[in-house]
Every structure is written in structure tokens, then in C-alpha cells.
Design a protein around this motif. Sequence first.
Motif, PDB file in Angstrom:
ATOM      1  N   ALA A 241       0.775  -1.318  -0.016  1.00  0.00           N
ATOM      2  CA  ALA A 241      -0.027   0.105   0.033  1.00  0.00           C
ATOM      3  C   ALA A 241       0.803   1.205   0.105  1.00  0.00           C
ATOM      4  CB  ALA A 241      -1.056  -0.025   1.305  1.00  0.00           C
TER       5      ALA A 241
ATOM      6  N   ASP B  68      -3.826   4.989  -1.769  1.00  0.00           N
ATOM      7  CA  ASP B  68      -4.502   3.772  -2.199  1.00  0.00           C
ATOM      8  C   ASP B  68      -5.618   3.493  -1.299  1.00  0.00           C
ATOM      9  OD1 ASP B  68      -2.902   2.574  -4.098  1.00  0.00           O
ATOM     10  OD2 ASP B  68      -1.426   1.945  -2.808  1.00  0.00           O
TER      11      ASP B  68
ATOM     12  N   VAL C 234      -7.348   0.752   1.440  1.00  0.00           N
ATOM     13  CA  VAL C 234      -7.120  -0.389   2.082  1.00  0.00           C
ATOM     14  C   VAL C 234      -8.259  -0.824   2.939  1.00  0.00           C
ATOM     15  CG1 VAL C 234      -4.690  -0.493   1.920  1.00  0.00           C
ATOM     16  CG2 VAL C 234      -5.988   0.842   3.839  1.00  0.00           C
TER      17      VAL C 234
ATOM     18  N   ILE D 214      -8.854  -2.729   6.302  1.00  0.00           N
ATOM     19  CA  ILE D 214      -7.917  -3.013   7.368  1.00  0.00           C
ATOM     20  C   ILE D 214      -8.812  -3.504   8.552  1.00  0.00           C
ATOM     21  CG2 ILE D 214      -6.329  -1.284   6.867  1.00  0.00           C
ATOM     22  CD1 ILE D 214      -7.432   0.615   8.901  1.00  0.00           C
TER      23      ILE D 214
ATOM     24  N   LEU E 111       0.809   2.174   7.771  1.00  0.00           N
ATOM     25  CA  LEU E 111       0.390   1.240   6.604  1.00  0.00           C
ATOM     26  C   LEU E 111       1.176   1.253   5.398  1.00  0.00           C
ATOM     27  CD1 LEU E 111      -3.392   2.503   6.740  1.00  0.00           C
ATOM     28  CD2 LEU E 111      -2.623   0.154   7.050  1.00  0.00           C
TER      29      LEU E 111
ATOM     30  N   SER F 199       1.430  -5.021   2.684  1.00  0.00           N
ATOM     31  CA  SER F 199       0.804  -5.770   1.724  1.00  0.00           C
ATOM     32  C   SER F 199      -0.469  -6.419   2.354  1.00  0.00           C
ATOM     33  CB  SER F 199       1.711  -6.708   0.597  1.00  0.00           C
ATOM     34  OG  SER F 199       2.485  -5.927   0.266  1.00  0.00           O
ATOM     35  N   ALA F 200      -1.349  -6.842   1.597  1.00  0.00           N
ATOM     36  CA  ALA F 200      -2.528  -7.950   2.115  1.00  0.00           C
ATOM     37  C   ALA F 200      -2.201  -8.979   3.105  1.00  0.00           C
ATOM     38  CB  ALA F 200      -3.300  -8.274   0.947  1.00  0.00           C
TER      39      ALA F 200
ATOM     40  N   VAL G 261      -3.635  -5.389   7.332  1.00  0.00           N
ATOM     41  CA  VAL G 261      -4.271  -5.182   5.910  1.00  0.00           C
ATOM     42  C   VAL G 261      -4.822  -6.290   5.398  1.00  0.00           C
ATOM     43  CG1 VAL G 261      -3.669  -4.353   3.650  1.00  0.00           C
ATOM     44  CG2 VAL G 261      -2.576  -3.389   5.606  1.00  0.00           C
TER      45      VAL G 261
ATOM     46  N   SER H 284      -6.736  -5.988   2.322  1.00  0.00           N
ATOM     47  CA  SER H 284      -6.632  -5.878   0.836  1.00  0.00           C
ATOM     48  C   SER H 284      -6.374  -4.750   0.485  1.00  0.00           C
ATOM     49  CB  SER H 284      -8.116  -6.024   0.153  1.00  0.00           C
ATOM     50  OG  SER H 284      -9.114  -4.967   0.695  1.00  0.00           O
ATOM     51  N   VAL H 285      -5.402  -4.317  -0.817  1.00  0.00           N
ATOM     52  CA  VAL H 285      -5.090  -2.786  -1.163  1.00  0.00           C
ATOM     53  C   VAL H 285      -5.753  -2.766  -2.635  1.00  0.00           C
ATOM     54  CG1 VAL H 285      -3.259  -1.766  -1.831  1.00  0.00           C
ATOM     55  CG2 VAL H 285      -2.929  -3.524   0.051  1.00  0.00           C
TER      56      VAL H 285
END
Length: 501
Positions: free
Chosen positions: A184, A188, A190, A192, A226, A230-231, A257, A259-260
Motif C-alpha cells: 500500500a 491507495d 485499504v 483493515i 500502513l 501488503s495484504a 491489511v 486488501s489493497v
Amino acid sequence: MRSRARLLGPCARTLIRLLECHLMKTAAETLSPTRVKLTVEVPYDELKPSIDAAYVAIGSQISVPGFRKGKVPARIIDQRVGRGAVLQEAINEALPNFYGQAVEEAEVRPIGQPEVEITAVPMDDSEPLAFTAEVDVRPEITLPDLDTIAVTVDDVVVTDEDITERLDQLRTRFGTLVPVERAAGVGDFVSIDLAATIGEESIDEVAGISYEVGSGNMLIGLDEALTGLSAGESATFTAPLAGGDHAGEDAECTVTVQSVKERELPELNNDFAQLASEFDTLDELKAEVNATTERAKKFEQGLQARDKILEHLIDTLDVPMPESVIEHEVNHHLQEEGRLEDAEHRAEVDESTRRALKAQFILDALVEQEDVDVSQEEFVEYLLMQAQQYRMDPSEFAQAIDANNQVPSMVSEVARRKALAAVLDRARITDASGNVVDISELGVEEDAEDEPSLPILEVDADDLLDDTIEGEVVEADAVEAPADEAAPADEAAPADEAAKA
């Protein structure tokens, strides 16, 4: 010319003498351009209703064998609590009204709290109540000929960068979020999970929160934590909590996280023009964006003219300043911030307070000179604008300002805005290229959302003990009788749950 007394009959002259003996007398002494001293003498008869009320109030608070509560005779109250205590109760209750009458009679315009001293207390019906009141007043200001005021503002220039920026803003509104397999970064979006603990205690946990990296509208340190994740990855950071029982306390926060996603912007073409506007082609859309940008810049030009005119008046007019009011306001401001001993910050607050107060004095003088009135429609329009700014229901906002006695100060603020608009109409305004700017086409007086509020320092008689300054209530010391007359003893954080974590 014969005197008034010779023109009247004996009965009329006697009646006038009796009335004059029973009227409050006020004398005003100018101590400085911003301070006066009122010397007031109140006949006993004018104080007597308050003395009677004081007997009733004290009588209802004490118990005397043989008398029902509230039915204790005045002579018994005098024996029990003292005549001085009754007079103190009466004077404290009546003094704000007497002060208000004195201010009106002397035709002074007070600001801030008066310094009141009781100089004579009537121990019987042959003696008057006497007191003095020193108070700061609004200074007299000699305004310049408004037609001679001239200011220069920036040219209106629409650049290719301006058009590109506005088109990008429009593209952002119609962008889509697309999942990406990378770390991220700023900009971006995200999804979380967030948890906060203090020691061994779990404070709060939230899951599936959507957040834009770099927006800075959640927890301090979250953006840094953040960036680069990454995810499936987590990071821990320390931040003060924004709400809840532990607001302000540092907590250990863990963010994970899920997803990004990045924002994918649509291409600039005819299809986008049809999607985002009423136009069929990109060229038509660009022409409209150009026109809209030009209107916005002209409006900014008008705001610049308004601000420069006010700055010109502040910088060129000699206005005496009430030092005690400024000192009170500066100390109150610093005390609220917990920075009373910060000399550098004190100097900054002192300068800004002087400038804001000077602006208010000048605008109030303009209101009087231009004979500005505020209609009900204008006040309601301003009230609706303020309610929207505070994100409140207009009815609730109106009830709130009425409950806090803020209606007169809001009316004064509308009048000041109208007065400044009148100066805009009469001043000569040119742009940097020498072209005359027609301010009437810009509607600057219709917008005041970005204009900072000026301190409201006028004090009505009813507000003697509650002085409103910049919307904050400053409690004043109650006016008391002499010490020997003792009284009876008897967005911040986001709305989502993550803000609380």
C-alpha cells in the motif's frame, strides 16, 4: 428666556422636584478614549422593591420559632441575619439593572466587564445607594471617505494546469477501485482490521474498515504504519486515542491489511464527457470547465478585494484599544490552551486579538455611518448558512443560539458583513493589469463561509454578569456589597468505530 420653573404653576414645580428627588442620577467621566467612569446614585425608593424581595428570599431560607417559613417579619430577619445581609442580597439582585440604566442614560457603549464599587449603602429610607462603575467602551472612530479607498487584486488567469486539475477532480469522482497485488502507498484504499490495547487491557477492536492511505483522518501514525504493508501483513504503532473513556491516552495499536486497492481513473474522451456531464464531447466539457474555473477565480478575486479593503482600513486608521479587554481575552485564550507562561505565543495571540478587535470597531463604525439594517430574511439566510457550516439542523441551531443569548451578536455580525459589502461597492478596485473590477458581478457579500468570526465584545445590560467573547461565556465576579456586610450563612475523529480505537 424664562426658565422652565417660571413657566409652570406651583403644583407642577413641586411635582417636578419630587420626581427629580426619586430618579436615579448618573454622571459619566471619560478616563481615556476607551474607558469611562460612571458615578450613580439610586434613591431608596428605587431600591425598595429589591429590599422587599430580599426579605422574602431570606425569610424563606431561615426557620424562626413561632413563625411559619416565609412569614418571618422584616424586623426579626434584621435581628437574625442583620440588615446588612438583606441589603447585600437586594443590591446584588438590583445592581445589573441599575448599571444598565446608567449605561443607557450616559449613552456609552460598554465592552467587557465593569469594575463596580459600592460607595454608599442606604441604612434607612433617607439614604441613597451609590456606586461607581469603570468600564471599557467602544472608541470613537473617524472613517475615511469610502470613495477614496483603492485596492489592487490579482488578474484572473485560467491556465492549462487549472483545467487539468479540475478535470482530474472530476475523473476521481467517477473512478473505480481495483484490487492490486502490491504494498500500500499514499492514495491507495485499504481494508483493515484495527485493535488498541493499553497494557494488558483490550480497549477496542474493529474489522473491515475502509481507509485511504495518506488522508490523515483517523489515528496519528496510522498512515506511516500502513505505507509499505501488503495484504495479510500487520504493523504496530503508538497513538493517542481519539474517543471513549480513554480519550487522549496513548495506546498500542495493531493494524492488519486485508486488501489493497488503487483508484483507476477513466480516460478523458467523449464517452467520459457523456458520463460525467450533460455534454456530448470532451471539447464541450473542457469549455464548460474553463468557464467554471474563470468564475471561481473571479469570485476569489472578489474575496481578495474584500480582505484587502479591510486590511487597508485596519492598517491606516488610528483606533484606541481597550487594554484591559485585550489582556482579559489573551489570558483567557492562553489559559484554555494551557500556555499562560508561553511568552512567544502570548505575543502572537495579543497581536491577533488586537487586529480582530480593531476590525470589529471599524466595521461597527461603518454600520452606524452607513445606517445598516438587518432584515429578518437576511438574518435567517445567515442562520441557515451557519447551521450548515456546523452541520446542525437549522431549528436546533436556532434554539441553541437563542438559549445562549447569541441572537444579538449574530445580528451584529450580519450587519458588519453588509457594511463591508457597502465599502466594496464604493471602493475603486483594479486588477494587476489596471482593469477596473466590477465587484457587483461577483456576489462576494453573499458568501462569508471562509471569513473568520470577529470577537463579539459588546455587552448588553442583561449580560452584565455573563460576557460573551468569541462564543465562549466568561463568568464575571458577582457584584457584592461591602465586605463588612456579610451574607447569611444558613471532526475530530471519523465517525466510524475505528476513531474510538
